[in-house]
Design a protein around this motif. Structure first.
Motif, mmCIF file in Angstrom:
data_model
loop_
_atom_site.group_PDB
_atom_site.id
_atom_site.type_symbol
_atom_site.label_atom_id
_atom_site.label_comp_id
_atom_site.label_asym_id
_atom_site.label_seq_id
_atom_site.Cartn_x
_atom_site.Cartn_y
_atom_site.Cartn_z
ATOM 1 N N GLY A 208 0.818 -1.204 0.000
ATOM 2 C CA GLY A 208 0.000 0.000 0.000
ATOM 3 C C GLY A 208 0.854 1.257 0.000
ATOM 4 O O GLY A 208 2.069 1.211 -0.167
ATOM 5 N N GLY A 209 0.198 2.403 0.188
ATOM 6 C CA GLY A 209 0.902 3.681 0.265
ATOM 7 C C GLY A 209 1.747 3.970 -0.956
ATOM 8 O O GLY A 209 1.358 3.694 -2.087
ATOM 9 N N ARG A 210 2.936 4.530 -0.731
ATOM 10 C CA ARG A 210 3.822 4.942 -1.823
ATOM 11 C C ARG A 210 4.291 3.740 -2.655
ATOM 12 O O ARG A 210 4.557 3.881 -3.853
ATOM 13 C CB ARG A 210 5.033 5.686 -1.278
ATOM 14 N N THR A 211 4.387 2.568 -2.018
ATOM 15 C CA THR A 211 4.816 1.388 -2.772
ATOM 16 C C THR A 211 3.837 1.095 -3.898
ATOM 17 O O THR A 211 4.233 0.842 -5.039
ATOM 18 C CB THR A 211 4.935 0.166 -1.844
ATOM 19 N N THR A 212 2.551 1.151 -3.597
ATOM 20 C CA THR A 212 1.545 0.921 -4.628
ATOM 21 C C THR A 212 1.588 2.029 -5.677
ATOM 22 O O THR A 212 1.576 1.760 -6.887
ATOM 23 C CB THR A 212 0.145 0.844 -4.009
ATOM 24 N N ASP A 213 1.648 3.275 -5.232
ATOM 25 C CA ASP A 213 1.667 4.410 -6.165
ATOM 26 C C ASP A 213 2.818 4.282 -7.158
ATOM 27 O O ASP A 213 2.635 4.428 -8.374
ATOM 28 C CB ASP A 213 1.804 5.729 -5.403
ATOM 29 N N GLN A 214 4.014 4.002 -6.656
ATOM 30 C CA GLN A 214 5.176 3.954 -7.530
ATOM 31 C C GLN A 214 5.226 2.660 -8.335
ATOM 32 O O GLN A 214 5.851 2.612 -9.404
ATOM 33 C CB GLN A 214 6.454 4.149 -6.712
ATOM 34 N N SER A 215 4.571 1.619 -7.850
ATOM 35 C CA SER A 215 4.497 0.373 -8.610
ATOM 36 C C SER A 215 3.582 0.521 -9.811
ATOM 37 O O SER A 215 3.896 0.048 -10.914
ATOM 38 C CB SER A 215 4.004 -0.760 -7.710
#
Length: 317
Positions: A208-215
């Motif tokens: 979730g969070g930035r990991t999801t956004d950047q993924s």
């Protein structure tokens, strides 16, 4: 019987050892003398009532057990809570006989984490031979199995992410082509660099969070991201449908309990996974075993990312 009881929602501190009545099975249930209980990240959400399925108090956490049924069968079962205890009750349809050649650790790891990895790759993202796949949290219970299964399914390149050098080395030893730091400032660029400068086809994400956004930003045209958890406890940025259209990407979700409602699916998945472990094709990583009385420490270790592989509770201690 001895059990971990939660009487107020919160963090690991709410896990308290208590004496409680032994559960009584219904006509379609199995009473299991628990030899080991599995610990999953979902249990930490259950304790604070932030899981997809709401909890009610008082509560005994834990969703999976392995042990002996009253008729002597050695079984592994998904339970609707109550796993952190000396006895647990499971529905017969959520109970599976454990074959010879599969130990307690492996049986528990396969029931939730192995099945999750298998379904994410085979059903949710439909990974095709030659495609690139990113496995986030690759040293965790799902991640260690997903890396191996992706390789077995013919992935062209398996990219792991993990939070420490030791965990990244573990992912590579299990078959990942390369492993990158999950805390990379520009994770999108790190993923693309790990894939030879190209965007990737499949991403398995439980952070979730930035990991999801950047993924999402690292997906190739027709790429697919499967979202199956939110360990960071931070929601990703909402995705506008138009952005999916403009990049021809797909974002999907997967929650394992739904698989039990599909006739014949989970028996097939478990048969496949048991066979892979029995013949040595799939390796379960032992992450540590805790006495029942130390369930709080287990959750603290899990939430602080101090663990790798599959964690167990021993209700006899």
């Amino acid at each position: 019987m001895r059990a971990i009881q939660v009487t107020e929602f919160g963090g690991p501190e709410v896990l308290v050892l208590a004496e409680v009545p032994r559960p009584q099975p219904g006509p379609d249930d199995v009473l299991i003398a628990v030899e080991r209980a599995g610990i999953n990240y979902a249990d930490t959400h259950q304790a604070e009532n932030s899981y997809l399925a709401g909890s009610s108090l008082p509560m005994i956490p834990g969703g999976e057990v392995v042990g002996r049924a009253a008729d002597g069968r050695r079984v592994v079962a998904l339970v609707d809570g109550g796993g952190y205890a000396e006895y647990a009750v499971a529905s017969e349809r959520q109970t599976f006989a454990v074959p010879d050649g599969v130990d307690d650790l492996s049986a528990l790891a396969l029931l939730v984490q192995g099945a999750t990895a298998w379904l994410l790759l085979s059903h949710t993202t439909r990974l095709q031979a030659g495609e690139s796949v990113v496995v986030h949290a690759a040293a965790g219970g799902v991640g260690t199995l997903a890396v191996q299964l992706a390789r077995r399914l013919g992935a062209g390149r398996v990219i792991a992410t993990a939070s420490s050098a030791h965990k990244r080395e573990l992912a590579v030893s299990l078959g990942a082509d390369t492993a990158i730091d999950a805390a990379s400032e520009n994770l999108t660029e790190a993923i693309r660099e790990a894939n030879g400068g190209r965007r990737v086809d499949v991403i398995l994400d439980m952070t979730g969070g930035r990991t999801t956004d950047q993924s999402v930003a690292a997906l190739a045209p027709f790429g697919r991201l499967a979202f199956y958890g939110m360990a960071s406890r931070r929601s990703p940025t909402p995705i506008a449908p138009a952005s999916l259209l403009s990049h021809s990407t797909s974002i999907s979700g997967m929650w394992l309990p739904h698989a039990f409602g599909v006739p014949g699916l989970m028996p097939h998945v478990m048969e496949e996974l048991f066979a892979l472990v029995a013949d040595g094709s799939l390796r379960v990583i032992a992450g540590g075993e805790y006495p029942l009385a130390e369930a709080r420490r287990a959750h603290e270790d899990l939430r602080s990312r101090r663990t790798s592989g599959k964690l167990l509770l021993d209700p006899t201690r």
